[in-house]
Design a protein around this motif. Structure first.
Motif, PDB file in Angstrom:
ATOM      1  N   SER A 132      -5.785 -35.567   9.224  1.00  0.00           N
ATOM      2  CA  SER A 132      -5.464 -34.553   8.222  1.00  0.00           C
ATOM      3  C   SER A 132      -4.134 -33.877   8.545  1.00  0.00           C
ATOM      4  CB  SER A 132      -6.585 -33.511   8.128  1.00  0.00           C
ATOM      5  OG  SER A 132      -6.779 -32.877   9.381  1.00  0.00           O
ATOM      6  N   GLN A 136      -0.660 -34.915   6.423  1.00  0.00           N
ATOM      7  CA  GLN A 136       0.019 -33.815   5.734  1.00  0.00           C
ATOM      8  C   GLN A 136       1.528 -33.882   5.993  1.00  0.00           C
ATOM      9  OE1 GLN A 136      -1.436 -31.225   3.723  1.00  0.00           O
ATOM     10  NE2 GLN A 136       0.724 -30.910   3.232  1.00  0.00           N
ATOM     11  N   LEU A 183      -6.011 -32.501   2.272  1.00  0.00           N
ATOM     12  CA  LEU A 183      -4.567 -32.615   2.105  1.00  0.00           C
ATOM     13  C   LEU A 183      -4.147 -31.738   0.941  1.00  0.00           C
ATOM     14  CD1 LEU A 183      -2.080 -34.364   3.094  1.00  0.00           C
ATOM     15  CD2 LEU A 183      -2.632 -35.924   1.248  1.00  0.00           C
ATOM     16  N   VAL A 185      -0.566 -30.849  -1.337  1.00  0.00           N
ATOM     17  CA  VAL A 185       0.851 -31.095  -1.553  1.00  0.00           C
ATOM     18  C   VAL A 185       1.178 -30.868  -3.021  1.00  0.00           C
ATOM     19  CG1 VAL A 185       0.592 -33.572  -2.008  1.00  0.00           C
ATOM     20  CG2 VAL A 185       2.726 -32.720  -1.058  1.00  0.00           C
TER      21      VAL A 185
END
Length: 703
Positions: A132, A136, A183, A185
């Protein structure tokens, strides 16, 4: 334990011309970043996926947690870190604290001499990153590395935060095996669901059970072929099948760029056959093909002779049971485009090319080089000079007439709408006006070669005009200092130089380069700030020539041997290279090349220039007499072969000099005490050097 990883970013429609590169960049950058994190092995395999609305990557053998890594930290010299009693100094304790350690580890510090002093080293283990954490960082790195043509800015749903990306993103999938990787983003949190085809997906959203099920699930439930390569291959297959249905002799036009663009526009392709009225075929097919490809993204169908038919292929993104509405819609859309092309063609033919030439005086070519009319005067003069040298006065008159008309089609409606048709339309309008075929062909061909591998002009008239056009561009830009820098070449001067080289070499034209460039620069008169620089342009052309020859498979030594001599007539370049290659295979070649290099070095160190002259009365040693006699015998034969263009024979004859040359260097002292003897021996070597380097600099063949 390793499992496969799947990451997908779901976005709004991506720019089609950039999609392929975006998909490849995203996948390979993600893999590289994970490998750097220690989460993916060097042997891990990546599969890129890219559709109009998604970028994705499938990566094999990804760890849930990276292995711990040994870390060696150089601290400080022992004399600084430990006191006389062996206890840690404040400086060492401060350094250890910065590394998360304390005085308890002092006994375990390693001592090692670094060549200057004994130094303390701290060995530890860095805890491996979790997936994780590492993913990332990896996805942020991959997104930052995307070759985005133009970034968009948009707000998130909260109305406050702004995101900068190629297109608004709406979802992200991150699966390690069957497990979702936490995650976040672009304002999104990772999950295991995505969206399928806008209209034909079996369900919405589409749930991805595992990383390995991604492509098949999207195909089955989402009606999407996720792989760019698979989608492209499917379009090719359907195009061929549809062409066969449309007519046994018909084939879709080959255009890789169009195929890539269409692949980037659809998620599940469905190729359909459309047609238009045959009356439009009276328009030059280049116009119709261009408007169908550029404006509609259609694939025109050509017959066995390469002539355009009135049928075309459409790559649709939907597959209705009855496609008639889709077909008729596309036929209805393309008809006005073809009608516009027909209108332009009909209107343009109402005026002759000659009548358009005066209008070029109002068209600026370059603010430092004047109008297109002024440029045309220079091109015409250069074309006349080139044509006179390769074909005499009659060819010069025809080249002059063709050159005057080359830019007239820039003022036509058709070229105004489709700049890509420059020259092509000029030829059609010239033929319509009754202009002779070779002159009309030259109007089209003066742009050739347009790219690597393009054909050369069809005849001597076109060659003369094409040479003139490219040389005028090169000289003009060099004269005002607009030369290529690095990878920037806004005026395509490298391409123009290669075009000139190809015409000189492949056409075996007897045009001395230095004289030609001097005549070209002489046409630029009365231009403020213009500085003729034929030497710099010649250097540029020879540099491009050397690169081109190496790309064709000639060795660096062969190319260097020939090009370093700056041969004036590039038309005999291939013969020179063949002669050098044949000479290199002779048993005498290595020794003579080494001797030639030695001779060159001796002559460079001489006091002033050395004249290639020998006084036979001053030949004292038998070895120097033998070399002189050999030169008297061999040089006339080599020169005779050279003058007839038989360069291979010219170099083969020189091979007979090996024995007397070897004997000379073994037995004769060149730098004799007697100045007259020394000068005579240098003259003998200068004679040898001149004889051996007419075809190529043989010293460049020396290892």
């Amino acid at each position: 334990m390793t499992q496969n990883l799947l990451v997908e970013l779901f976005v709004e429609e991506l720019p089609p011309k950039a999609l392929k590169k975006l998909g490849e960049s995203f996948a390979h950058s993600l893999l590289a970043a994970l490998q750097k994190e220690g989460l993916a092995a060097a042997a891990a395999q990546v599969t890129a996926f890219a559709t109009p609305r998604r970028l994705a990557a499938h990566i094999t053998s990804v760890l849930a947690v990276a292995e711990d890594k040994p870390v060696v930290q150089k601290l400080m010299p022992v004399a600084v870190g430990l006191d006389a009693s062996g206890n840690a100094t404040p400086a060492l304790l401060k350094k250890l604290a910065a590394l998360g350690a304390d005085a308890s580890c002092v006994p375990q510090l390693r001592r090692e001499n670094d060549g200057k002093a004994e130094v303390l080293f701290y060995d530890s283990l860095a805890k491996g990153a979790s997936l994780s954490e590492g993913l990332q960082r990896a996805i942020e790195t991959a997104l930052a590395a995307l070759p985005i043509p133009k970034v968009m800015s948009y707000q998130l749903a909260d109305g406050w935060d702004t995101v900068h990306f190629v297109r608004p993103a709406h979802g992200i999938v991150a699966l390690h095996g069957e497990q979702v990787v936490p995650l976040a983003v672009l304002g999104l949190s990772a999950g295991n669901t995505t969206r399928g085809h806008r209209f034909e997906a079996q369900c919405d959203p589409v749930r991805i059970a595992s990383a390995d099920a991604y492509a098949e699930t999207l195909r089955r439930d989402g009606a999407v072929i996720a792989s760019f390569a698979e989608r492209r291959a499917e379009i090719e297959r359907q195009l061929a099948a549809a062409a066969a249905r449309a007519g046994s002799a018909l084939q879709p036009i080959e255009d890789d760029a169009l195929l890539d663009e269409v692949t980037a526009l659809v998620e599940r392709p469905n190729v359909l056959i459309g047609e238009f009225e045959e009356e439009f075929l009276a328009v030059p097919q280049e116009c119709l093909i261009l408007t169908m490809k550029a404006n509609q993204k259609y694939f025109p169908l050509l017959d066995a002779e390469g002539k355009l038919s009135n049928k075309f292929l459409v790559v649709s993104n939907i597959s209705p049971d009855d496609p008639s509405a889709v077909i008729s819609g596309n036929e209805r859309v393309v008809r006005p485009r073809l009608a516009d092309a027909k209108f332009f063609f009909d209107q343009d033919r109402k005026k002759s090319l000659e009548s358009r030439v005066p209008g070029l005086a109002k068209v600026v070519y370059h603010n430092k080089l004047g109008t297109q009319s002024e440029r045309l005067q220079r091109v015409t003069a250069i074309a006349r000079l080139v044509a006179e040298q390769i074909g005499g006065n009659e060819l010069a008159l025809r080249a002059e007439r063709a050159a005057l008309l080359t830019k007239a089609d820039l003022l036509t409606d058709m070229v105004g709408e489709f700049p890509e048709l420059q020259g092509i339309m000029g030829r059609y309008y010239a033929l319509h006006g009754g202009i002779l075929n070779d002159i009309a062909d030259a109007i089209e061909d003066h742009y050739k070669p347009r790219f690597a591998g393009d054909s050369l002009p069809r005849g001597p008239v076109g060659t003369a005009v094409a040479m003139a056009d490219k040389l005028e561009t090169l000289a003009g830009m060099f004269g005002i200092g607009q030369t290529p820098t690095g990878d920037k070449d806004p005026f395509a001067l490298r391409r123009h130089a290669l075009g000139v080289i190809r015409m000189l070499v492949e056409g075996k034209l007897n045009l001395p380069l230095d004289r030609l460039l001097a005549e070209v620069f002489a046409q630029f008169t009365g231009i403020d700030g213009f500085k003729p620089n034929p030497q710099a342009l010649a250097d540029f052309i020879y540099d491009r020539l050397a690169g081109s020859l190496r790309e064709q498979g000639y060795s660096a030594q062969e190319v260097d041997a020939v090009v370093s001599q700056r041969p004036q007539r590039l038309g005999d370049l291939v013969d020179r290279l063949a002669a050098v290659r044949a000479f290199s295979n002779l048993p005498e070649a290595a020794a003579l090349a080494a001797a030639n290099k030695r001779v060159g070095n001796i002559l460079k160190k001489a006091d002033g220039p050395v004249e290639a002259h020998v006084d036979s009365a001053l030949l004292r040693e038998s070895a120097e007499s033998a070399l002189h006699n050999a030169l008297v015998d061999v040089v006339p034969q080599a020169d005779a072969a050279f003058l007839t263009g038989d360069y291979t024979e010219s170099l083969q004859v020189l091979a007979r000099l090996r024995a007397p040359v070897d004997a000379f260097f073994d037995q004769v002292m060149v730098n004799a005490d007697d100045p007259a003897l020394k000068a005579n021996r240098l003259g003998l070597l200068a004679t040898l050097h001149a004889a051996m380097n007419r075809v190529a600099d043989l010293s460049r063949l020396s290892a």
